[in-house]
Structure formats: structure tokens, C-alpha cells
Design an enzyme around this catalytic site. Structure first.
Site, short mmCIF file in Angstrom:
data_model
loop_
_atom_site.label_atom_id
_atom_site.label_comp_id
_atom_site.label_asym_id
_atom_site.label_seq_id
_atom_site.Cartn_x
_atom_site.Cartn_y
_atom_site.Cartn_z
N LYS A 1 39.40 -37.19 -57.26
CA LYS A 1 40.11 -37.22 -55.98
C LYS A 1 39.52 -38.39 -55.20
O LYS A 1 38.33 -38.40 -54.85
CB LYS A 1 39.88 -35.90 -55.24
CG LYS A 1 40.54 -35.82 -53.90
CD LYS A 1 42.05 -35.94 -53.94
CE LYS A 1 42.72 -34.61 -54.22
NZ LYS A 1 44.20 -34.73 -54.29
N TYR B 1 38.19 -31.52 -62.13
CA TYR B 1 38.72 -32.06 -60.87
C TYR B 1 37.54 -32.40 -59.97
O TYR B 1 36.99 -31.54 -59.29
CB TYR B 1 39.63 -31.02 -60.22
CG TYR B 1 40.70 -31.58 -59.31
CD1 TYR B 1 40.61 -32.86 -58.77
CD2 TYR B 1 41.81 -30.82 -58.99
CE1 TYR B 1 41.60 -33.35 -57.94
CE2 TYR B 1 42.80 -31.31 -58.16
CZ TYR B 1 42.70 -32.57 -57.64
OH TYR B 1 43.69 -33.06 -56.82
N ASN C 1 45.79 -39.94 -52.95
CA ASN C 1 46.74 -39.35 -51.99
C ASN C 1 47.26 -40.36 -50.98
O ASN C 1 47.13 -40.16 -49.76
CB ASN C 1 46.10 -38.16 -51.26
CG ASN C 1 45.92 -36.94 -52.13
OD1 ASN C 1 44.80 -36.52 -52.41
ND2 ASN C 1 47.01 -36.36 -52.59
N HIS D 1 41.65 -26.33 -59.19
CA HIS D 1 40.52 -26.28 -58.26
C HIS D 1 39.58 -25.13 -58.60
O HIS D 1 38.62 -24.90 -57.86
CB HIS D 1 41.02 -26.06 -56.82
CG HIS D 1 41.63 -27.26 -56.16
ND1 HIS D 1 42.77 -27.86 -56.61
CD2 HIS D 1 41.25 -27.96 -55.05
CE1 HIS D 1 43.08 -28.88 -55.82
NE2 HIS D 1 42.18 -28.97 -54.87
N ASN E 1 52.51 -36.05 -57.13
CA ASN E 1 52.88 -34.77 -56.55
C ASN E 1 53.01 -34.91 -55.03
O ASN E 1 53.09 -33.92 -54.33
CB ASN E 1 51.88 -33.66 -56.87
CG ASN E 1 50.53 -33.90 -56.24
OD1 ASN E 1 49.69 -34.53 -56.85
ND2 ASN E 1 50.30 -33.43 -55.01
N HIS F 1 50.01 -29.85 -60.80
CA HIS F 1 49.24 -29.98 -59.57
C HIS F 1 48.51 -28.67 -59.28
O HIS F 1 48.94 -27.60 -59.69
CB HIS F 1 50.23 -30.29 -58.44
CG HIS F 1 49.70 -30.10 -57.06
ND1 HIS F 1 49.93 -28.95 -56.32
CD2 HIS F 1 48.94 -30.90 -56.30
CE1 HIS F 1 49.34 -29.08 -55.14
NE2 HIS F 1 48.74 -30.24 -55.10
N SER F 2 47.40 -28.77 -58.56
CA SER F 2 46.68 -27.57 -58.15
C SER F 2 46.27 -27.67 -56.70
O SER F 2 46.07 -28.77 -56.16
CB SER F 2 45.43 -27.41 -59.02
OG SER F 2 44.40 -26.74 -58.32
#
Lengths: 434, 434
Positions: free
Chosen positions: B193, B145, B224, B358, B278, B329-330
Site C-alpha cells: 500500500k 498486504y 490509491n 487485510h 478498484n 479487493h479487500s
């Protein structure tokens, strides 16, 4: 919790001459009782369908089960679920439940899963519902399941059973049958197995039931696909009052598309009766089309062939997510299955309709649980804190069931053969019949 | 198995200055550790989000839990799930996970459920996965990640952590970060990300990752919701090669309808990259529209806010039924959550993509499980037969976490505030940013 024995007991139990669109019930229904024993001598039990194919499937599993951890075993049996959609018709339109090759694996998995849950529950002193996340209701409601039937209580020779309800091949004695059943069990909803008499007679039967019991008793009718789309619409429209407010129209015709057409025709005429299914929808793969075509608004689950208790809970989640109701299908069964149905129903929040049960059609003489028949209170089965499924095997009664199985000349359910033997030697299951 | 104590421990753990479209991670992330103790002195543990609202919700549950049977308690907490769709936006577009009032009940339920499963597992000597039906895989794969980040390892004052990965605000040092992470953990898929730099820079980052690691490492990108429909299409199209074959495009834009439009635009150009979510999909109620609009083809579940482990298994069934992929998801977490994720993933057959974690961003100094950090093998966490979640609390480490919480000036995650403090005093989360 190491499994050291897996015992498979085919039994036969007396069954009255009930009618449906599949034909006629034979004098005996076949079931399989299984026992799974752990190394510390605790025994988990379960019951499932009884055809030869079922017994074979369980025998094949034996070497995979012995020596394994009862907690872990079902994780290792995922290959029993075929994830590849077959080209064959996987519905139960032409096959009675328990005889569908498409769910052989699911049925075998479920049989093992529930027996393991009973074993675990008995080992740790917890009821099965609490191994599934905890129950959300203590009492599971069931519905009166009325059948047109010939005279006779089932069984043969020395095994003949008392004909508790008598013949019912017309509206009036069908109403009498329901009255008896409600008096004895306290049910507060009624299902009519239809697809047997002319639709006008079945409409009349439903109307007589409504006149006799009033609107506090929701009514369901299930002709098992005996009707065309047009007849389904005709009956649904004719019974728009009687099947509303908590009732439903179950599998009037065959196929997801046709069911959806019936629903849309009814809606177009302002009839909001929901359609229910355990024939067109028998596995998860059927659900996307069911949602797409609006084929059924209520799914009738059955842990015996949907792949066990956890899958029924998962089905509940799918139904809740897609705004489908959930109830429970039944086949001829004894107290072990009744308790299994009650446990999973108690731990499935979304269950929104009283469950079906054939239990009133069986007799104490065939029951294999210790202490005899499971009691009903106000139409409900109470799910207690007794460990596992809350019942133990009566070994003498099991022995009698096995003896009946040995004497019984057939090894699968064949309602057509029975119909030809006793009612009409030229009978065929023609769909749609009306 | 009577519950005699329910202890709630808010802790703070050092967290590096990671960037996302929500803003900047603060020096500490908040978590809540809970213990549920049975009358025979066995203790079940769990970890969840750490905002004040979370701690309050758990405190409110305490009187409902004490004195109850750990096996049965979650059956009695069904009212925590609000089944009435609210008028508010229930997505996580504007709220970070763990701060969404729409899932307060689900989060509290999950926290209790997993602690009870750990307690039961420890009491009967079985791993949690086997209480859920048995594991279907021993090793649960996770993904690297990667985050754009500022220099710094998290924490403040005496709690400053080593900056293991260094600054990464451009493609090259991002690639270096991933190289380090893969070397240390053995991951074989990579998630970026995004939504932080200009989309052209993020496209370049993904291309550099592909050049550096090759097509055996599937790539995922998650901005996101930072992008408009048009930008989402632009990036998805530009990265059609890089995100295909096992990768995905995650929450490029906000809302189920807009996601569906992006998918359809890409499909119209022959790009078959699946969309994952998510943010738009955070609860079962989102799924019918997700299916209808084709908003996402992969659901990123999270037992912490989807309502626990059994609900994740149920979500797996919904996804399998409707031909959706499933991954996980985390959020910033320690070893208890990692093991909980691994257990439920191991008992969810349909999980079809490596899970997010994460965990590489946290440090041994903050870990609260006995024996320190959970080991990874080839990017996977091994689910063993150790009872419960397989981990115990290190009470000294827990105490340090609680001390950090006491010192920590904030009581909820606020990535905007942090962004204003350290990067740009006028920063606002504008959607779409590009």
C-alpha cells in the site's frame, strides 16, 4: 446429493416442412432427453440437441458424473469450455445450431447443468429460477415465429401430423399463419424467418404483417445471412418504419465485420433499426469484435449452446454492461426446453425482448412432459413455484419418441439434403443468395 | 424457506494505525454482522461494511425481507441497483470503499444475498460455492498486504491490541513486516500500500522487497491515486522489472482517462506492466470506458460492493470476455468476509491473481467466528464442504464487538480526521500529492 444414474434418451419428434436459408426442415427433428438420478431416487431432467455427436458427447461424460455431487459437478466440468480461440470459423453461418463443433463442450455442459438444477430444485422443493438468484418476472414473453412453409404437419407414415397452419409461401398465407398463431397463443410480437423468397417478397410480407396487425406488434426479420451487405442495407432501409420501435433486423448477412458495415450504412441514412444476432455471435469470444464493429445491438442467447443457465445470466450482464439488448434464440424443441428457457429468462434481469420459440410448430403427440403441452397466457409462459423446471417426464411419450428415433433414417439435421429431396435436387446453400 | 428474522449487529474491531493515501486507519474499524433466520431455526450469517449509512440501508430492507423465501428474495431486490448512470463521480477516488453513495444499494443487496446463500447452504448441507455452480479450486490464494504504519496494534483503553508487526515507515522495517507476514501465513505474492511516502522511498521499498524475496514473489504497488500521470509513468517505468511477471501497478492516478494515458505511456516505452483498479473501476458501468481507454488490465472485484457473489461471477465473465485479469479487493474484515471471499473466488473460474486480504491486520480478540481465526495454508484459504460459508457466529465475541461499537465515538470511516488527530493537524488529502 450423489448422482447414481445418468440416462440419455435420443428421440425424434415430428417437425413441419419449414423453410429457412439453411434449406428445409426434415419430417423429424432430433432431440436428446436426459435424466440424472440422485441416490435418494429424485430425478432431474433436461432436453438438448439430438445429433449423434451430441449423444456421443453426453455418453463420454457419464463416467465423470456418476458418483459425484449434483451441486458440485459443473464446477468440475470447466474443461469442456475451450478457452483457446480456434482458427476455424466458430460462427453458425454454415452450421445449424447444435451441429457446431466449436460449442460441443458448451452444449454438453449445459445439458448436465440444467438437469442438475432440475434435480436440486426437485430435491429441495424450489423452482430452478430460485436456484439462480430468484426470478425477476413471473411471466416470460415469447414471440410468434412465422415460417414460410410447404404443406404438411411433419412426421411420416403412421406419425403424420395434422397440418395446423397449411402452406405459406407467399405474403398472404404467411399473414394468415401469424393470425392463427396469435389467436392461439396470444403473442404480441412477430418474427419472420426470411432468406427464403426473393427479398422483395419478404419486404412485402413484413409490410402485410404491419398492415394486418398494426404497430403494437413489433416485427423482426431473420434471413440467416442470405443477403449481401448491399441487400441487407436495401431491405433494412426499405423496412425502416416496420422494423423500428421494438423490432430488429437479425443476421441479414454473415460475419461480424459485414454486420457492422450494414449497421453503419443504415445509421448514415438515419435508420436506427437495431441488428440482432445468433449466427455471427454464438459465444463470449465473439463479443469484443461485436462491440468494436457494432455488428449487433441485440444478442440472441440460448442456454443450450452458450453453456447453460448461469452463462446466460453472465451474458446478460455483459450485454447490460456494453449496452446491448438481450433476447433468446430457439430451435425445434418440446416443453422441457421451453420451461428451461422460461426459468433462465425469468432470472435474467436484462432480458429486454420477447424470446423466440418454435413451440407452436410441435404437436401434443410428440410432447414428452406429463400433462401434455405447456400452456401460454397472452404469449407468455408462467414460471411457477413448482420444483425444478416444473415438469416431469411422461415415460410412455418418451418411449414413443425413442421409437421414432429408431425408425428415423438420419442422425443429424441436414436441411440441404431435405431441400434437395423435396424441392430442388440441385439446391445448394449459396451465401449471399441475394 | 421462509425468513422469520433479520438481525443487524453493528460491531467495532481493533485496527492498527495503517497508512494510505486516504490518511490513517482509526483505532477501530466498523463492520456489520447480519443474521437471517428461517422458520425452521437455521441461521445464515454475513458481514459487510459498518458505517451508519450501511446499517440504515439494511434496516430499511427489513420489512421487505421478513416473511419471504430466502431462495427468491434477491430476485425481488433488483431495484436496489441503480441502472441510471449518475452525474456524480461514482469512483472511489475521494471516498473510501463502503462510504460511496453510488453503491449503497449494491452493498445492501450483497449483504442479504450472501446471508441467504449461507442460510440455504446450512439448510441443505452444501457449501456456498456449490450453490454458485460448484467450485473450480479448493484453495484460494491470497497476497501479503504490506502497509506503512505507525507503532501500535489498534484498539484503545482496555481494548489495546498487541503491535504484532511494529512501526514501518521506511523500506527496511516494511520488508521486516512482510517477512513476518509471509512466515506466518505462507503468502507467495506481495502488495505494498503506497501513496504514503515520497515516491522515491516507495520505489526503494519495492526494490528492497524484490532483493529480499526474489522474483518468485510477484509485487504489486497501490498508491490509491496519489500520483500525477507523470509520476505514475515515472514509478511504473522505474519499477518495470519489479512489477512485471505477475505483479501490477494499481490505481496510480485517478480517473479512467488518466489511467489509460499512463498505460499508453508505459507501453510506448516497452513497459508491459498491467494496471489494476478498484478505485477507477467500481461498477459495471465503468467497464466500457475501461476497455476503450485501456485504463486497467486487471479488475479488483469485491462482492461487498459489486452487488454480491453472483455479480462477481458475472464480472469474471465480463473480464474473461474482454481479456481483463481478475483479482479481489479487500477492506478491513473478519473471518466471515474472508470465507465469503474464498467461496466466491473458488467458484469464479476466471480469477487470475491472488486476492487481497487485510486479515493479518486483525486479531483473534476481535474475531467473531466460532473457533477463532481462519487458518491459512501456504497463503491460501481452503474451501471445504462445510455447509454455507463454513463458519458460525461466536455470540460472546459478537457481544464484545457490539460493546466496542457502542463505546466507539465515530460512525463512519474517516482517515483524514484520524490523520489530523495523530500525525498532522493541517493534513488534507491532496490529489495528486506527487
Amino acid at each position: 446429493m450423489k448422482i447414481v444414474d445418468f440416462r440419455i434418451h435420443p428421440i425424434a419428434i415430428a417437425d413441419p416442412p419449414l423453410r429457412s436459408s439453411y434449406g428445409l426442415h426434415a419430417p423429424y427433428a432430433l432431440r436428446t432427453i436426459i435424466e440424472i438420478e440422485s441416490e435418494d431416487g429424485v430425478v432431474g431432467i433436461n432436453a438438448t440437441y439430438g445429433a449423434e455427436s451430441q449423444v456421443q458427447a453426453l455418453n463420454l461424460l457419464k463416467p465423470r458424473i456418476l458418483g459425484k455431487n449434483a451441486y458440485a459437478i459443473t464446477g468440475h466440468l470447466q474443461d469442456l469450455f475451450s478457452d483457446i480461440p480456434g482458427e476455424d470459423d466458430t460462427s453458425q453461418t454454415f452450421l445449424v445450431p447444435g451441429e457446431n463443433p466449436a460449442d460441443t463442450g458448451s452444449r454438453a455442459f449445459a445439458a448436465v447443468e440444467v438437469a442438475c438444477l432440475d434435480l436440486i430444485g426437485k430435491s429441495v422443493g424450489q423452482p430452478v429460477c430460485h436456484l439462480l438468484g430468484g426470478r425477476v418476472r413471473d411471466k416470460v414473453p415469447f414471440s410468434a415465429y412465422a415460417f414460410y412453409k410447404h404443406a404438411g404437419g411433419g412426421g411420416e407414415g403412421g406419425d403424420l401430423r395434422e397440418d395446423e397452419y397449411g402452406e405459406a409461401l407467399a405474403p398472404d398465407n404467411l399473414v394468415e399463419q401469424v393470425r392463427q398463431m396469435i389467436k392461439k397463443y396470444g403473442f404480441d410480437s412477430i418474427k419472420l424467418k426470411a432468406g427464403v423468397l426473393d427479398p422483395e417478397m419478404e419486404i412485402r410480407t413484413i409490410r402485410r404483417l404491419r398492415e394486418s396487425f398494426g404497430s403494437e406488434f413489433p416485427l423482426r426479420i431473420d434471413p440467416n445471412c442470405a443477403w449481401s451487405i448491399q441487400t441487407s442495407f436495401y431491405v433494412g432501409h426499405a423496412l425502416r418504419e416496420e422494423l423500428s420501435s421494438g423490432g430488429y433486423l437479425e443476421d441479414p448477412t454473415s460475419g461480424l465485420r459485414s454486420m457492422g458495415i450494414v449497421k453503419n450504412m443504415l445509421e448514415a441514412k438515419g435508420v436506427d433499426t437495431p441488428l440482432a444476432s445468433n449466427v455471427a455471435v454464438t459465444r463470449f469470444d465473439d463479443l469484443p469484435d461485436c462491440v468494436r464493429f457494432q455488428s449487433a445491438q441485440i444478442i440472441l442467447c440460448d442456454h443450450h449452446y452458450w453453456g447453460g443457465m448461469r452463462r446466460v445470466q453472465q451474458l446478460g450482464r455483459v450485454c447490460h454492461t456494453f449496452n446491448l439488448g438481450l433476447s433468446m434464440h430457439s430451435n425445434t424443441h418440446l416443453g422441457i426446453s421451453l420451461m428451461a428457457m422460461a426459468h433462465v429468462a425469468s432470472a435474467t434481469p436484462h432480458l429486454s425482448y420477447a424470446c423466440d420459440t418454435h413451440y407452436p410448430w410441435q404437436s401434443a403427440k410428440d410432447e414428452v412432459v406429463e400433462g401434455g403441452r405447456i400452456p401460454f397466457e397472452d404469449g407468455c409462459v408462467r414460471v411457477t413455484d413448482r420444483p425444478g423446471l416444473g415438469v416431469e417426464l411422461d415415460m410412455d411419450q418418451l418411449e414413443r419418441g425413442k421409437e421414432r428415433f429408431e425408425k428415423c433414417p438420419y442422425r443429424k439435421r441436414d436441411d440441404t439434403a431435405e431441400m434437395r429431396k423435396h424441392v430442388d435436387s440441385t439446391w445448394n446453400r449459396v451465401l449471399p443468395r441475394w
